[in-house]
Design a protein around this motif. Structure first.
Motif, mmCIF file in Angstrom:
data_model
loop_
_atom_site.group_PDB
_atom_site.id
_atom_site.type_symbol
_atom_site.label_atom_id
_atom_site.label_comp_id
_atom_site.label_asym_id
_atom_site.label_seq_id
_atom_site.Cartn_x
_atom_site.Cartn_y
_atom_site.Cartn_z
ATOM 1 N N ILE A 1 33.254 -25.769 -10.820
ATOM 2 C CA ILE A 1 31.864 -26.192 -10.655
ATOM 3 C C ILE A 1 31.030 -24.936 -10.432
ATOM 4 C CG2 ILE A 1 30.295 -27.565 -9.240
ATOM 5 C CD1 ILE A 1 32.948 -29.188 -8.502
ATOM 6 N N THR A 2 30.072 -24.699 -11.333
ATOM 7 C CA THR A 2 29.216 -23.521 -11.239
ATOM 8 C C THR A 2 27.787 -23.984 -11.022
ATOM 9 O OG1 THR A 2 30.662 -22.354 -12.784
ATOM 10 C CG2 THR A 2 28.473 -21.425 -12.439
ATOM 11 N N TYR A 3 27.156 -23.490 -9.990
ATOM 12 C CA TYR A 3 25.751 -23.794 -9.740
ATOM 13 C C TYR A 3 25.081 -22.506 -9.277
ATOM 14 C CZ TYR A 3 27.985 -24.948 -5.241
ATOM 15 O OH TYR A 3 28.767 -24.938 -4.103
ATOM 16 N N GLY A 4 24.409 -21.890 -10.258
ATOM 17 C CA GLY A 4 23.782 -20.597 -10.022
ATOM 18 C C GLY A 4 24.829 -19.554 -9.700
ATOM 19 N N PRO A 5 24.642 -18.804 -8.624
ATOM 20 C CA PRO A 5 25.597 -17.761 -8.276
ATOM 21 C C PRO A 5 26.836 -18.302 -7.548
ATOM 22 C CG PRO A 5 23.810 -17.774 -6.699
ATOM 23 C CD PRO A 5 23.460 -18.791 -7.766
ATOM 24 N N PHE A 6 26.867 -19.583 -7.299
ATOM 25 C CA PHE A 6 27.949 -20.189 -6.522
ATOM 26 C C PHE A 6 28.981 -20.845 -7.439
ATOM 27 C CE2 PHE A 6 23.867 -20.656 -4.300
ATOM 28 C CZ PHE A 6 24.070 -19.741 -3.290
ATOM 29 N N LYS A 7 30.252 -20.771 -7.035
ATOM 30 C CA LYS A 7 31.325 -21.405 -7.799
ATOM 31 C C LYS A 7 32.290 -22.089 -6.840
ATOM 32 C CE LYS A 7 31.208 -18.376 -11.737
ATOM 33 N NZ LYS A 7 31.857 -17.403 -12.568
ATOM 34 N N LYS A 8 32.832 -23.201 -7.312
ATOM 35 C CA LYS A 8 33.828 -23.934 -6.547
ATOM 36 C C LYS A 8 34.893 -24.416 -7.514
ATOM 37 C CE LYS A 8 34.354 -27.579 -3.173
ATOM 38 N NZ LYS A 8 35.021 -26.736 -2.197
#
Length: 144
Positions: free
Chosen positions: A76-83
């Motif tokens: 899951i990528t949301y902007g600079p964040f990843k999970k």
């Protein structure tokens, strides 16, 4: 396979409005809000960097929210964040309209229950195809 996020128009107005309000005023109106500015923000360049970077992150989230299924992992990528969620750990998936914070740009979401009582909500444009890809890799996922 990459699945882009579904985007609600009203959420676009909120994100774009907030981003523009954070980026434009410190650049075009350097004296705007001087009376309510904390002492450590006295320097114009500090305001531009702090507020501008926050606005850029909001736009980054708008343009770069997606969900990738590969090698037993849902990334899951949301902007600079990843999970990353291990697909084998996914227990169930259900439709939800939960308005609370999630790496999703729409209220039309799916809620993924995984591991030990962990939950994440996402909003892929093509929910059914994403669910099918997840089921191919883990047929034990319960669809509610």
């Amino acid at each position: 396979m990459v699945f882009p996020s579904k985007k609600d128009w009203w959420l676009g107005i909120v994100i774009w409005g907030a981003a523009l309000l954070l980026i434009i005023p410190p650049i075009l109106f350097p004296n705007f809000g001087v009376w309510m500015t904390p002492a450590f923000l006295d320097k114009q360049w500090i305001k531009v960097i702090l507020l501008g970077s926050t606005g850029v992150i909001l736009l980054w989230i708008w343009f770069r929210t997606n969900y990738t299924v590969k090698e037993k992992t849902l990334q899951i990528t949301y902007g600079p964040f990843k999970k990353k969620v291990n697909i084998d750990d996914i227990r169930s998936i259900r439709q939800t309209k939960d308005p609370f914070t999630a790496p999703a740009l729409s209220i039309d979401r799916i809620e993924i229950n995984y591991a030990s009582f962990k939950i994440i909500s996402i909003s892929p444009k093509d929910k059914q195809t994403l669910i099918q890809h997840l089921l191919q890799q883990n047929p034990n996922i319960e669809i509610k």
